[in-house]
Design a protein around this motif. Structure first.
Motif, PDB file in Angstrom:
ATOM      1  N   ASP A 296      -9.921 -84.825 105.290  1.00  0.00           N
ATOM      2  CA  ASP A 296      -9.799 -83.488 104.730  1.00  0.00           C
ATOM      3  C   ASP A 296     -11.071 -82.710 105.020  1.00  0.00           C
ATOM      4  O   ASP A 296     -11.917 -83.159 105.778  1.00  0.00           O
ATOM      5  CB  ASP A 296      -9.479 -83.556 103.224  1.00  0.00           C
ATOM      6  CG  ASP A 296     -10.453 -84.433 102.455  1.00  0.00           C
ATOM      7  OD1 ASP A 296     -11.646 -84.434 102.825  1.00  0.00           O
ATOM      8  OD2 ASP A 296     -10.029 -85.121 101.508  1.00  0.00           O
ATOM      9  N   LEU A 297     -11.188 -81.560 104.418  1.00  0.00           N
ATOM     10  CA  LEU A 297     -12.318 -80.691 104.733  1.00  0.00           C
ATOM     11  C   LEU A 297     -13.657 -81.378 104.457  1.00  0.00           C
ATOM     12  O   LEU A 297     -14.624 -81.191 105.167  1.00  0.00           O
ATOM     13  CB  LEU A 297     -12.208 -79.390 103.925  1.00  0.00           C
ATOM     14  CG  LEU A 297     -13.287 -78.334 104.196  1.00  0.00           C
ATOM     15  CD1 LEU A 297     -13.215 -77.843 105.635  1.00  0.00           C
ATOM     16  CD2 LEU A 297     -13.137 -77.163 103.238  1.00  0.00           C
ATOM     17  N   LEU A 298     -13.702 -82.184 103.388  1.00  0.00           N
ATOM     18  CA  LEU A 298     -14.978 -82.787 102.994  1.00  0.00           C
ATOM     19  C   LEU A 298     -15.236 -84.126 103.667  1.00  0.00           C
ATOM     20  O   LEU A 298     -16.370 -84.480 103.933  1.00  0.00           O
ATOM     21  CB  LEU A 298     -15.018 -82.969 101.467  1.00  0.00           C
ATOM     22  CG  LEU A 298     -14.959 -81.677 100.660  1.00  0.00           C
ATOM     23  CD1 LEU A 298     -14.992 -81.996  99.171  1.00  0.00           C
ATOM     24  CD2 LEU A 298     -16.111 -80.755 101.017  1.00  0.00           C
ATOM     25  N   THR A 299     -14.192 -84.896 103.887  1.00  0.00           N
ATOM     26  CA  THR A 299     -14.387 -86.204 104.495  1.00  0.00           C
ATOM     27  C   THR A 299     -13.597 -86.274 105.789  1.00  0.00           C
ATOM     28  O   THR A 299     -12.377 -86.405 105.771  1.00  0.00           O
ATOM     29  CB  THR A 299     -13.936 -87.321 103.540  1.00  0.00           C
ATOM     30  OG1 THR A 299     -12.628 -87.019 103.068  1.00  0.00           O
ATOM     31  CG2 THR A 299     -14.861 -87.455 102.363  1.00  0.00           C
TER      32      THR A 299
END
Lengths: 493, 1013
Positions: A296-299
Motif C-alpha cells: 500500500d502507500l506506506l508499505t
C-alpha cells in the motif's frame, strides 16, 4: 592533612564511577523487545503474524522475483536489450551458484519460514478462535514457502519424488545444518501444514490474509503440481462448491480507458476493473482473489515494486515485455487483451517494432494504494478442477469448468468443444491466458515436462530451446548455503 | 584582624622601597635585531614592571635592591638580565620555536617530543590550515607514515576513510577514534538521506593547533576498547597571553574536473554509431531492422548531435574561504576567538558545501593553583549532494558514460528535453533537468565544546575535570520534481529527515609528578582517572508524495504522507584509566598504562574489559660512549607493547530480539529480527612496536623508523550461517588477523643557506594484512568480489598462508581469441587451458589485492628569500582497482548506453590481437561480467598540492602596520600519473579500490593571502 585532602578528592572523583556503572551501561533498543518478552498475548501473536506477511512482500518473494520468474523463464516474456540489468540470468537461462536473485529467493523464503515458526511455535497462549486462526495462517504461509522452495530448487514431483528436496524447517535452531531430504518429504509436510491450517482457520479477514479456503485453494495447486488428480479434484471441488467465492463479470474484470501516450511516461492508460483496483478486499467481499500479498502507500518496495519492472510509468524500468504470441492468443473480444496494450516502434528503447506491455500491476506509482500480488485466485482453482476432471476422464465437467472461466472473460466466446489431448491443451492455453504475468506459466510447462522456445532478445531475435532436464530449469542451491552447510548438496547448473 | 595586619605590612614594605630606587632604560629585540613591542619587562621579585614601546625601548624605575629584570614576550623565550651597575641594557630574545622543546599532545596529556617512547606523529596546524579541502581528515593524506587516508568522492564534505596501520577488523569498523581537545567524538557519515557527509567537515581546519596521530599500542592502549584502530587527537587553538594577535586569511579559487583516463573517454557520436551498427549486424540483425532501430531508438546518427557529457555535467566551481581570528590575554585570562566562512562548489553540477563557523576559547586562572575555562565551537553546514555512488539514473556521474552522445539535453527551442521517447530520456534522466529541479540538502548545526577546570591540590598533584559535549543537528531534505525523474511516479516526492546526535564525555583525572633522588634525575608522572561517555541519537523520518506545486519543495505542500516515524539510538562507555611513566636522566624511559572499559554494546556477563600497555625507550645519544660519534645528533630506541580493543559494532546486537516495523496492510507487525549472542565482547588487539629515531648532521636529517606487528584476536565476525536457518549471519568473536608493517619518515634540509633553503619530507609505509584464523570449519569466505581466506593445508599437504582481506577473487581473463573474437577466460588457476564459456572458468585467487603494498607522501619546499615553492606528492603502489560498472560500458551487451573509448580497439577480423572481444549486440557470452579484465593496476603518483607563496619582508609589513603578510597561489590535484593504460577510473577509489560512479575529484586552483596584525 594533605594526604587527607588527596584521599577525599580522589574518592569524590571516583564515586559516581564505581556506584552506578552497570546501570549506566544498560541501554535498551528503541524498536525491539527481547524475543522472550515479545509474544505474550493474542494481540502480540497478531503482530508477529503481520510480520510474517510483511516478509512475503520482499522483492525476492512476491514483491517481485517469484511472479516474474514464472513468466520470464517461460514463453510469455523477455528482457529487452535496453534494460537496467535485472533478471538477466533468468532471461538468458544461465545461472551461477552465486546468483543474487536465486540466493534472495532461498534466503527470504527461509526467513519467512523462520517468522512463521515464531507464530506456530508460540507457547502459553490459550487456543481461542483468533489464536487458532493466526496459527493456521502461519501454517499456510509455511506451506506456501516450502512449496515455492521445492518447486524452484528441486525436480518436479511428477518427475522424481525421491530427488533431493529442500530443508524442512519447523523450529528455529541456529545450529541446524539441514539436509535436503526428498521431494516427497517436502510435499508431505506441505500437505500436512495445509490440512492443519484448513482445520484451524474459521475466520475470513479479507484477501490480505490466508483463510480456510485460501489454504484449500493452495492445496489444490499443490496436488496439481504433484499430479495427484484425485486429491486435486477433491480439494478444488471443496473450494468451488463451499467457499462462496464468485468470478466477476467481464466488464468488472477489465475495462480499459485512456491511452499509452509515448510509451509510458505520458500514459493515462488504465486496464480498469479488478486489475486497476489496488485495494485489498475486506471480509465482506468474496470474489476472484483468495489471497494476495498487500502493498500500500506506506508499505511497498519503492522502485523495486513489481509494476516498475514491467512499466516505464513515471520512472519505472519497464525491462520485461510480453511476447507477441501470448497477445495473439486473446481474441479481440477477450477483455484480458486489455491487460496487454501495445506501443509502436520508437516508444520503447531497445525494441524494433510494436511492443506489448503487461498491465496487471498498473499502480506502482502514484499517491494511492499500490498493487498487491495475487497468490491464489478462484479462476486458477476452477481451471485446476477442470484439468483434474479431464485427467480423470470426466471431460463433460472438465469443459464445463473450462468454459466457466473462458466465457466469463470473453462473453462472445461460445465455449470449447474439444476432447482428449486437445482438451488438455485448451485447458493449459486458458491457464496461460488467465494467469499470464502472475508467475504461473513456467510451472505448467515444467510439471508436464514440456519443451518450448524461450525468447532472449527480440531485436535481433535470439532464443533458447528449453527441453526437460536442462539444468537452468532448477535454481542452483546458493553458494552461501553450500559454504555453511556441510549437509547440503548442490544442483547441477 | 589578620587581614588588616597583612595590608599594613605590605604598605610598610613598599613604603620602605620608595626611599631607594633608580631608573633603567633599554631595548628589546628579536634575534634578527628587529625591535619587539609590548614585551614585558619585570623587576624580579617585585610587582614593578612595564612594557616596551613599538620601537622596543623601555624605561623603568626599579627599587635599588633589584638586580634582575625578567624580559618576556609572546612566542619568545623569557630572559633574565642582571642590571647590577647598569642603567641601560639591550636584550635579544630568542624565539621559543627554536628554543623551546616541541610538545606533542598525547592521550590525556602532553609529552615533550624528546621524551616520547611511543609512536606518535604530529602534524602541525600550519600544514592543515587553509587548504582547499572541507575536512581535516582529507588533509592527512600523505602527511604521516602509517596513515592511509582515502577519498572516494569529490563531493565537498564527503566522508573520508582513514586507516592507521592497516585494516584492523573484518566485520567491525576499522576507522580510528577521533579525540578533539580531549573529547572522544562521534565521527563519520551521520546523514541518512544524502549520499555522503562527514562530521569532521564541521570543524574549521583553520582552528586547528595540531594533530597527533597515535599509532602504536603503547600510545593508544589507554583508550582501551576504542583504541584498536589508532587514535587521532586534534587540538584546537587556544589563547596566548600577550599582545592581541589578529589573523586574517582569504582564499579564492575554482574547481574543475580531474582528467578522466583516456581509456574511459566517452565515445563521440560517430564512434558510438559505428560500434552500434557493427554489433547489431554481428548479432545477426538485418540491415533493415538496424536502420529502423537507429531511427526509432537512437535518433540523430549523422554525428551532428554530439553531446560532450563530461562538459555538460561539469563546471568551474567557485571556491572561497575567509577566516578571522584574535588571540590574546594576560597572565590570568586568555582568549581565542575566530570566525570562518568556507564555500566550495565542486566541479560536478549540484555538489556544493557552505560552512560558517566560530570558536570561543576562554581560560581564566584566579590563582596559580586553579584554572578553568570554556571552549565553544559552533558551525553550520549546508551541503548539496547529487544522487551518486551507484547506478542511479539521477546521477550526473552516471550520465557521463551511460547517456548516448546523441541524447540531446536540450529541445530545439533551448528548453530542457524531458521527452520519454526511446531516443530521448525514456529510462535514464536528463541530468540538467534533475540538477535544476531536484534538491538534496543537508544542514548540519554542530555545537562542540567543553568546560574544564584544573586544581593543584598540593604541589605536583593536579586534579582536572572536563565535560565535553557534541551536538549535531542534521536536517535533510530531498525533493524529486513531479515532471521528470524519480519524483514523476508520485507527482513529486519529498523526504524530510531530522537526526539529532548528542554526546557527552566526562573525564576526571589526577596527575602526579615526582622528581626523585637528590639529583632530581628520576622523574615520575602518574595519572589516574575515569571517563563516562554517552551518545544519544534521535531520528524523525518523514516523506510525502503528490505535490500541489513544483515550486515549493517542503512536504507540507504534498497531499499524501508516506512516512512519519521516530526512533532513537544510544550507547555508553564507562571507563577507568591509569598511567605511570618514569625516566631517568631523560636517557632511560619506562611507561605503563591500564584501562578498564565497560560498554553498553556487550552483554552483562561481558561488560568489562581491561587493557594494558607498556613502553620503553633508550636515548642512546646521551650515553658517554656516543660522545665521539659526531655525525649523529640524535639516536633513540623505542620498544612498546600494548593491548587495545574494538567495540565498533551495532549498539544492541548482542540481544536476541523481536523487532517492530514489519507492518502489513495498515497494521503493526514484528519479527524475530536479531539472533543475538550473549557471549559477544570486544575484539582484542595486541601490538608490538620497535622504533628508532636518528638525527644526523646536527639534525639536518631526521629519520624515524618503526616496525610493528598488530594482531587482532577474537575478531568480531559476522559468521555466515546457513540461510536455511532464517538468518544469514551471527556476530561472534572468532578468528584472528594480523597487520605487519614498516614506516619510515625522513625529514631533511639538504640546503640551508642564508637566502635559500630546501626542505624534503618523505614518508613511506608498507603494511601487510593477513587473515590468520577463520571461524571453525571455514577455510574461506567469499565477500562480493573478495575472498577472505585463512591459512590451510591442501590435499597434497602443502601449507598455504592466509591472505589479505581485500584479495580479488574472480575469473581470470585470458584475452580475446584472435580467430573469432570470442572472449576467453582461464579454466583454472594453472592458466593452462582457456575457455570461451564463462561458467566453465573457475573463480580463483587472483593474487591481486585492493590494498596497496606501499604508499606515502613526498614533499619538497624551496625557499628563496621571501618566495617559497612547495610540492606535495602522494604515491600509492601495488594494488588493483576494479571498475564495477564495466558491465554496461564495455562491449555491446547493453547496447543502449554510452560506451568507453577503449571499445574502439575491438576485434574486427580474424587475426586481430586485442583485448576487446567482437562486439555483439545484446550478447549473452558474459564478456562484460566480472573478471580480471576489469582489474587495473592502481599505481599512481598525484601532485596533491603545489603552492607558490610570497612572504612580505618586515620592512614592508612595518609600513603597512601589520605584523605579517603572505600571498600564495595553490593548485590541488593538478597532476596525476597512472601506470595502466587500460585504466578506466580514477585510481583513488576508497579502501576497497572499487569504483562506484562517485562524484569525480576536483582540481582546485586557488590564490590567497594571510595577514597578521
Amino acid at each position: 592533612m594533605k594526604n587527607k585532602i588527596i584521599y577525599i578528592v580522589s574518592l569524590l572523583a571516583l564515586l559516581p564511577f564505581t556506584s552506578c556503572r552497570k546501570g549506566y551501561l544498560d541501554k535498551k533498543p528503541p524498536s525491539a523487545l527481547l524475543l522472550t518478552d515479545a509474544i505474550k498475548s493474542e494481540g502480540d501473536l497478531s503482530v508477529a503474524l503481520n510480520g510474517v506477511y510483511a516478509s512475503l512482500r520482499s522483492t525476492n518473494l512476491y514483491g517481485r522475483t517469484l511472479p516474474v520468474k514464472g513468466d520470464l523463464m517461460s514463453d510469455n516474456a523477455f528482457v529487452t536489450t535496453s534494460n537496467s540489468g535485472r533478471y538477466i540470468s533468468m532471461n538468458n537461462f544461465v545461472f551461477t551458484s552465486t546468483d543474487a536473485d536465486v540466493a534472495g529467493v532461498w534466503g527470504s523464503a527461509y526467513t519467512s519460514i523462520k517468522n512463521a515458526n515464531t507464530v506456530i511455535n508460540a507457547t502459553g497462549l490459550s487456543p481461542t478462535a483468533n489464536v487458532n486462526q493466526y496459527v493456521g495462517e502461519a501454517l499456510a504461509i509455511r506451506a506456501l514457502m516450502l512449496f515455492e522452495l521445492v518447486r524452484n530448487f528441486s525436480k518436479p514431483y511428477t518427475v522424481d519424488q525421491t530427488a533431493p528436496g529442500v530443508p524442512v524447517i519447523t523450529t528455529f535452531d541456529q545450529n541446524t545444518k539441514a539436509s535436503r531430504g526428498t521431494v516427497k518429504q517436502v510435499y508431505t509436510q506441505i500437505i500436512n501444514d495445509l490440512e492443519q491450517a484448513y482445520s484451524l482457520m474459521t475466520i475470513y479477514r479479507g484477501t490480505g490474509y490466508f483463510s480456510k479456503y485460501a489454504a484449500r485453494a493452495l492445496e489444490a495447486r499443490v496436488y496439481q503440481n504433484m499430479g495427484d488428480w484425485a486429491n486435486a479434484k477433491t480439494v478444488a471441488l471443496d473450494v468451488v462448491n463451499n467457499s462462496g467465492w464468485v468470478l466477476l463479470s467481464a466488464a468488472s474484470y477489465v475495462n480499459p480507458s485512456g491511452s499509452l501516450g509515448t510509451g509510458g511516461a505520458n500514459a493515462t492508460y488504465s486496464p480498469g476493473g479488478y486489475w486497476a483496483n489496488a485495494t485489498t478486499q475486506t471480509s465482506s467481499s468474496k470474489n476472484e482473489t483468495f489471497f494476495e500479498v498487500v502493498s500500500d502507500l506506506l508499505t511497498n518496495n519503492g522502485f523495486d515494486q513489481i509494476g516498475f519492472i514491467y512499466l516505464q510509468v513515471g520512472g519505472g524500468y519497464g525491462d520485461i515485455l510480453g511476447n507477441v504470441d501470448i497477445y495473439n492468443l486473446y481474441s479481440a473480444t477477450d477483455v484480458r487483451r486489455g491487460l496487454m496494450p501495445s506501443v509502436p516502434a520508437g516508444y520503447r528503447s531497445g525494441q524494433a517494432g510494436t511492443t506489448y506491455l503487461n498491465y496487471k500491476y498498473p499502480n506502482p506509482a502514484g499517491s494511492g494504494d499500490h498493487d498487491d500480488t495475487k497468490i491464489v485466485r478462484l479462476s486458477d482453482v476452477i481451471l485446476i478442477l477442470s484439468e483434474a476432471y479431464a485427467r480423470t476422464a470426466d471431460e463433460t465437467n472438465a469443459k464445463l469448468k473450462l468454459n466457466q472461466v473462458a466465457i466469463a472473460r470473453d462473453p462472445s466466446f461460445t465455449g470449447y468443444t474439444s476432447t482428449g489431448a486437445q482438451l488438455i491443451t485448451d485447458i493449459l492455453n486458458e491457464r496461460r491466458k488467465e494467469l499470464a504475468f502472475e508467475g504461473n506459466r513456467f510451472w505448467d510447462l515444467t510439471r508436464l515436462q514440456m519443451s518450448w522456445t524461450k525468447i532472449k532478445n527480440q531485436n535481433p531475435l535470439t532464443t533458447v530451446s528449453v527441453a526437460p532436464g536442462m539444468p537452468p530449469l532448477l535454481f542452483p542451491i546458493p553458494q552461501g548455503e553450500l559454504d555453511t552447510n556441510p549437509n547440503m548438496t548442490p544442483n547441477p547448473f | 584582624m589578620r587581614k588588616l595586619l597583612f595590608v599594613l605590612v605590605a604598605v610598610v614594605f613598599s613604603a620602605t622601597q620608595l626611599w631607594a630606587q633608580r631608573n633603567v632604560t633599554g631595548k628589546v629585540t628579536d634575534d634578527k635585531d628587529s625591535p619587539i613591542a609590548n614585551a614585558s619587562v619585570q623587576a624580579k621579585g617585585t610587582t614593578v614592571g612595564t612594557v616596551t614601546k613599538t620601537d622596543g625601548t623601555f624605561s623603568l624605575t626599579v627599587p635599588a635592591n633589584v638586580r634582575i629584570l625578567v624580559i618576556s614576550s609572546v612566542g619568545m623565550e623569557a630572559q633574565e638580565i642582571n642590571i647590577t651597575g647598569k642603567t641601560s641594557v639591550t636584550v635579544s630574545l630568542k624565539s621559543t620555536d627554536k628554543a623551546m622543546e616541541e610538545v606533542v599532545v598525547v592521550a590525556y596529556g602532553t609529552s615533550k617530543k624528546s621524551d616520547l617512547a611511543q609512536s606518535v606523529t604530529k602534524v602541525s596546524g600550519e600544514k592543515v590550515a587553509q587548504v582547499p579541502f572541507s575536512s581535516v581528515d582529507q588533509i592527512l593524506q600523505g602527511k604521516a607514515a602509517g596513515v592511509q587516508s582515502v577519498t572516494s568522492s569529490g563531493q565537498p564534505g564527503a566522508n573520508q576513510t582513514v586507516r592507521i596501520r592497516g585494516i584492523g577488523s573484518f566485520s567491525a569498523s576499522s576507522q580510528p577514534l577521533y579525540v578533539i581537545d580531549g573529547i572522544q567524538i562521534n565521527t563519520g557519515d551521520l546523514s541518512r538521506l544524502n549520499t555522503t557527509s562527514n562530521v569532521l567537515a564541521s570543524l574549521n581546519p583553520d582552528d586547528i593547533e595540531s594533530i597527533s596521530i597515535l599509532k602504536d599500542a603503547a600510545a593508544v592502549s589507554i583508550y582501551g576498547a576504542r583504541g584498536a584502530n589508532g587514535v587521532i587527537i586534534v587540538t584546537t587553538k587556544k589563547g596566548k597571553a600577550g599582545k592581541t594577535q589578529m589573523n586574517f586569511t582569504a582564499e579564492l579559487g575554482s574547481n574543475s574536473l580531474t582528467k578522466i583516463p583516456d581509456a574511459a573517454r566517452p565515445l563521440n557520436s560517430t564512434e558510438w554509431v559505428t560500434l552500434y551498427r557493427e554489433s547489431y549486424l554481428n548479432a545477426g540483425g538485418s540491415q533493415a531492422n538496424l536502420t529502423a532501430n537507429l531511427i526509432n531508438n537512437i535518433g540523430d546518427t549523422s554525428g551532428a548531435t554530439n553531446i560532450d557529457w563530461i562538459k555538460t555535467i561539469s563546471r568551474n566551481g567557485p571556491q572561497q574561504q575567509y577566516n578571522l581570528s584574535a588571540s590574546g590575554g594576560d597572565s590570568k585570562t586568555t582568549f581565542f576567538i575566530s570566525g570562518g566562512y568556507f564555500k566550495q562548489s565542486a566541479s560536478t553540477i549540484g555538489a556544493d558545501l557552505k560552512r560558517i563557523s566560530n570558536t570561543i576559547n576562554l581560560d581564566h586562572s584566579p590563582n596559580s593553583r586553579f584554572s578553568f575555562g570554556i571552549s565553544l565551537k559552533t558551525s553550520y553546514n549546508k551541503q548539496s549532494t547529487p544522487v551518486t555512488n551507484g547506478g542511479f539514473f539521477a546521477s550526473p556521474i552516471l550520465s557521463i558514460w551511460f547517456l548516448r552522445p546523441m541524447q540531446n539535453p536540450y529541445n530545439p527551442d533551448g528548453s530542457l528535453n524531458i521527452s520519454s521517447l526511446s531516443k530521448d530520456f525514456s529510462s535514464t534522466y536528463n541530468p540538467l533537468y534533475i540538477a535544476k529541479y531536484d534538491q538534496h540538502y543537508l544542514y548540519n548545526l554542530q555545537e562542540f565544546g567543553d568546560i574544564h577546570a584544573k586544581y593543584e591540590i598540593v604541589k605536583n598533584l593536579k586534579f582536572s575535570t572536563k565535560l565535553g559535549m557534541q551536538y549535531d543537528n542534521l536536517e535533510e531534505y530531498n525533493y524529486n520534481n513531479p515532471f521528470h525523474g524519480d519524483g514523476k511516479a508520485a507527482n513529486g516526492r519529498g523526504y524530510s529527515y531530522y537526526s539529532r546526535y548528542f554526546l557527552y564525555d566526562w573525564v576526571n583525572q589526577l596527575d602526579y609528578h615526582l622528581s626523585a633522588l637528590k639529583s632530581k634525575d628520576l622523574n615520575l608522572d602518574a595519572t589516574v582517572g575515569y571517563e563516562a561517555l554517552t551518545s544519544k541519537a534521535y531520528f524523525i523520518s518523514a516523506s510525502a508524495t503528490n505535490y500541489s506545486t513544483p515550486l515549493l519543495p517542503l512536504s507540507v505542500n504534498a497531499s499524501s504522507v508516506t512516512a512519519g516515524t521516530a526512533t532513537a539510538a544510544e550507547y555508553a562507555f564507562a571507563s577507568a584509566f591509569s598511567r605511570v611513566s618514569l625516566n631517568y636522566k631523560s636517557k632511560y624511559y619506562l611507561g605503563a598504562s591500564y584501562r578498564s572499559d565497560g560498554s553498553s554494546r556487550f552483554a552483562a556477563s561481558n561488560l568489562y574489559g581491561s587493557f594494558i600497555g607498556i613502553s620503553s625507550a633508550w636515548s642512546i645519544i646521551k650515553e658517554n660512549f656516543m660522545a665521539g660519534v659526531k655525525f649523529l645528533s640524535d639516536l633513540k630506541l623505542r620498544l612498546s607493547y600494548g593491548q587495545t580493543g574494538n567495540a565498533e559494532v551495532s549498539n544492541y546486537g548482542w540481544r536476541q530480539t523481536f523487532g517492530y516495523g514489519a507492518n502489513y496492510n495498515g497494521l503493526p507487525g514484528g519479527t524475530f529480527n536479531n539472533i543475538g549472542n550473549s557471549d559477544l565482547t570486544w575484539e582484542k588487539n595486541k601490538q608490538t612496536n620497535v622504533g628508532v629515531d636518528f638525527g644526523l648532521f646536527k639534525n639536518r636529517v631526521n629519520v624515524i623508523f618503526d616496525v610493528y606487528k598488530k594482531k587482532s584476536d577474537a575478531l568480531l565476525f559476522s559468521v555466515p550461517l546457513p540461510p536455511s536457518t532464517g538468518f544469514s549471519t551471527i556476530s561472534e568473536n572468532i578468528g584472528s588477523m594480523q597487520n605487519k608493517g614498516v614506516e619510515l619518515t625522513i625529514n631533511a634540509t639538504p640546503v640551508s643557506k642564508k637566502n635559500f633553503t630546501w626542505d624534503i619530507s618523505w614518508n613511506f609505509t608498507h603494511n601487510k594484512n593477513e587473515m590468520l584464523k577463520l571461524p571453525p570449519g571455514q577455510t574461506q569466505i567469499i565477500s562480493g568480489q573478495f575472498l577472505i581466506r585463512g591459512p590451510y593445508t591442501d590435499n597434497l599437504g602443502v601449507h598455504h598462508a592466509g591472505l589479505d582481506i581485500y584479495q580479488f577473487y574472480m575469473r581470470q581473463w585470458a584475452g580475446v581469441d584472435p580467430a573469432n573474437g570470442n572472449p576467453l577466460w582461464y579454466a583454472d588457476s594453472t592458466k593452462k587451458t582457456t575457455t570461451s564459456n564463462y561458467n566453465a572458468a573457475a573463480r580463483v585467487v587472483t593474487g591481486k589485492s585492493a590494498l596497496p603494498k606501499v604508499y606515502g607522501g613526498f614533499s619538497n619546499t624551496f625557499t628563496y628569500k621571501t618566495v617559497s615553492i612547495s610540492a606535495d606528492f602522494y604515491y600509492n603502489f601495488g594494488n588493483y582497482v576494479e571498475d564495477t560498472w564495466n558491465a554496461y560500458l564495455f562491449d555491446e551487451v547493453n547496447p543502449s548506453y554510452g560506451k568507453y573509448a577503449i571499445n574502439l580497439t575491438r576485434w574486427q577480423k580474424p587475426g586481430d590481437i586485442t583485448n576487446v572481444p567482437k562486439l555483439v549486440y545484446g550478447s549473452t557470452n558474459f564478456s562484460n561480467s566480472v573478471s580480471t579484465r576489469f582489474l587495473f593496476k592502481g599505481d599512481f603518483i598525484r601532485l596533491r598540492n603545489l603552492t607558490i607563496s610570497y612572504t612580505a619582508p618586515a620592512s614592508f609589513t612595518k609600513q603597512l602596520h601589520v605584523s605579517s603578510l603572505r600571498f600564495y597561489v595553490r593548485g590541488t590535484n593538478i597532476w596525476t600519473k597512472i601506470y595502466d593504460k587500460n585504466m578506466t577510473v580514477d585510481p583513488e577509489q576508497g579502501i576497497a579500490s572499487q569504483s562506484n560512479l562517485n562524484i569525480l575529484y576536483n582540481k582546485a586552483l586557488t590564490g590567497g593571502l594571510s595577514l597578521g596584525f
